[in-house]
Design a protein around this motif. Structure first.
Motif, PDB file in Angstrom:
ATOM      1  N   SER A 187       0.838  -1.198   0.000  1.00  0.00           N
ATOM      2  CA  SER A 187       0.000   0.000   0.000  1.00  0.00           C
ATOM      3  C   SER A 187       0.872   1.247   0.000  1.00  0.00           C
ATOM      4  CB  SER A 187      -0.905   0.010   1.229  1.00  0.00           C
ATOM      5  OG  SER A 187      -0.156   0.333   2.383  1.00  0.00           O
ATOM      6  N   PRO A 188       0.322   2.395  -0.397  1.00  0.00           N
ATOM      7  CA  PRO A 188       1.105   3.637  -0.377  1.00  0.00           C
ATOM      8  C   PRO A 188       1.631   3.992   1.009  1.00  0.00           C
ATOM      9  CG  PRO A 188      -0.858   3.915  -1.722  1.00  0.00           C
ATOM     10  CD  PRO A 188      -1.004   2.600  -1.015  1.00  0.00           C
TER      11      PRO A 188
ATOM     12  N   LYS B  77      -6.271   0.525  -7.419  1.00  0.00           N
ATOM     13  CA  LYS B  77      -5.670   1.346  -8.471  1.00  0.00           C
ATOM     14  C   LYS B  77      -4.152   1.355  -8.324  1.00  0.00           C
ATOM     15  CE  LYS B  77      -5.599   6.073 -10.292  1.00  0.00           C
ATOM     16  NZ  LYS B  77      -6.162   7.446 -10.154  1.00  0.00           N
TER      17      LYS B  77
ATOM     18  N   ASP C  81      -7.596   1.433 -14.718  1.00  0.00           N
ATOM     19  CA  ASP C  81      -6.531   1.875 -13.817  1.00  0.00           C
ATOM     20  C   ASP C  81      -6.221   0.842 -12.751  1.00  0.00           C
ATOM     21  OD1 ASP C  81      -8.760   2.039 -12.250  1.00  0.00           O
ATOM     22  OD2 ASP C  81      -8.643   4.197 -11.885  1.00  0.00           O
TER      23      ASP C  81
ATOM     24  N   ASP D  57      -3.447   1.212  -4.234  1.00  0.00           N
ATOM     25  CA  ASP D  57      -4.254   1.815  -3.178  1.00  0.00           C
ATOM     26  C   ASP D  57      -5.408   0.898  -2.782  1.00  0.00           C
ATOM     27  OD1 ASP D  57      -6.326   2.130  -5.038  1.00  0.00           O
ATOM     28  OD2 ASP D  57      -5.947   4.252  -5.355  1.00  0.00           O
TER      29      ASP D  57
ATOM     30  N   ALA E  30       6.010   7.137  -9.512  1.00  0.00           N
ATOM     31  CA  ALA E  30       4.573   7.288  -9.748  1.00  0.00           C
ATOM     32  C   ALA E  30       4.223   7.246 -11.234  1.00  0.00           C
ATOM     33  CB  ALA E  30       4.079   8.597  -9.133  1.00  0.00           C
TER      34      ALA E  30
ATOM     35  N   ALA F  32      -0.793   2.835  -8.070  1.00  0.00           N
ATOM     36  CA  ALA F  32      -0.322   4.163  -7.681  1.00  0.00           C
ATOM     37  C   ALA F  32       1.136   4.391  -8.051  1.00  0.00           C
ATOM     38  CB  ALA F  32      -0.500   4.360  -6.172  1.00  0.00           C
TER      39      ALA F  32
ATOM     40  N   ARG G 285       4.826   5.663  -0.550  1.00  0.00           N
ATOM     41  CA  ARG G 285       4.474   6.792  -1.395  1.00  0.00           C
ATOM     42  C   ARG G 285       5.626   7.791  -1.535  1.00  0.00           C
ATOM     43  NH1 ARG G 285      -0.109   8.582  -0.587  1.00  0.00           N
ATOM     44  NH2 ARG G 285      -0.983   7.256   1.067  1.00  0.00           N
TER      45      ARG G 285
END
Length: 233
Positions: free
Chosen positions: A15-16, A43, A128, A39, A96, A45, A91
């Motif tokens: 996950s981010p 989607k 996406d 995410d 990205a 990311a 993140r």
């Protein structure tokens, strides 16, 4: 062949908000050199590769500034380098702007993208949403699965595509694997790739492939994972 015919599904993702140490642990434990960042809605990311993690403050491998950098480096450049070296979440360090393909992308185009961008893998997306990954290893798997006497560019048959889908569905429907298992089918021969946690799991996946309608033979290339597991990333 298309990306959908050879892509690895059930891809390991983070996950981010995943902690960078946990991300590094997943990559080492799974023996993968990159991991997609997805995410909560599924989607795509971004993606984190080994290259994104080698210049870190904790390991004293952070890039050191030199006087000539001031001549060309902008404030944005400096901020990006600092965040990648000190950021604690996926993140902060992920790339990205990810190069992607669709399930229908021909493998020739996939190979061209890997060469052009000097990358080892490319995520496969539907809209996406991440649906798989095609790596250089997957392209080699396609090469080995192809019949030696097949010098045409006709590609994989509809029957082979159906066989692959049936095997992948059987594995998923019966929860036979939590790791990345890939199946490449050529002329009815199913090649199994990926890693399993036990010989019992290996046999179950082989049985799923052997029982699929139309399968002529099964080639087992599955490897064994180490005992330690990283969860909750």
């Amino acid at each position: 062949m298309r990306a959908a015919d050879v892509m690895t599904t059930g891809v390991v993702t983070v996950s981010p908000d995943a902690n960078i140490r946990d991300v590094a642990g997943v990559m080492l434990e799974r023996r993968i050199s990159a991991v997609p960042v997805v995410d909560a809605a599924g989607k795509l990311a971004g993606i984190i590769s080994e290259g994104d993690l080698i210049h870190r403050h904790e390991a004293d491998t952070e890039r050191k500034g030199h006087w000539w950098h001031a001549l060309t480096e902008t404030v944005q450049d400096a901020a990006r380098v600092y965040t990648r070296a000190h950021g604690r979440r996926a993140r902060d360090v992920m790339t990205a702007d990810v190069v992607t393909v669709t399930e229908e992308t021909p493998l020739a185009d996939v190979a061209a993208l890997l060469d052009k961008h000097r990358i080892k893998r490319v995520p496969v997306v539907k809209g996406d949403k991440l649906v798989g990954v095609v790596s250089r290893s997957n392209l080699l798997q396609a090469l080995l699965a192809a019949a030696p006497e097949d010098d045409t560019a006709a590609g994989i048959s509809v029957d082979d595509t159906a066989i692959r889908a049936a095997i992948m569905n059987e594995i998923a429907a019966n929860d036979l694997s939590e790791t990345e298992i890939n199946v490449v089918v050529s002329d009815g021969v199913a090649s199994l790739w990926g890693a399993v946690e036990s010989d019992l799991q290996r046999r179950a996946i082989n049985v799923a492939a052997e029982n699929a309608k139309g399968v002529k033979a099964v080639e087992d290339h599955l490897g064994l994972l180490p005992n330690n597991r990283w969860r909750g990333v």
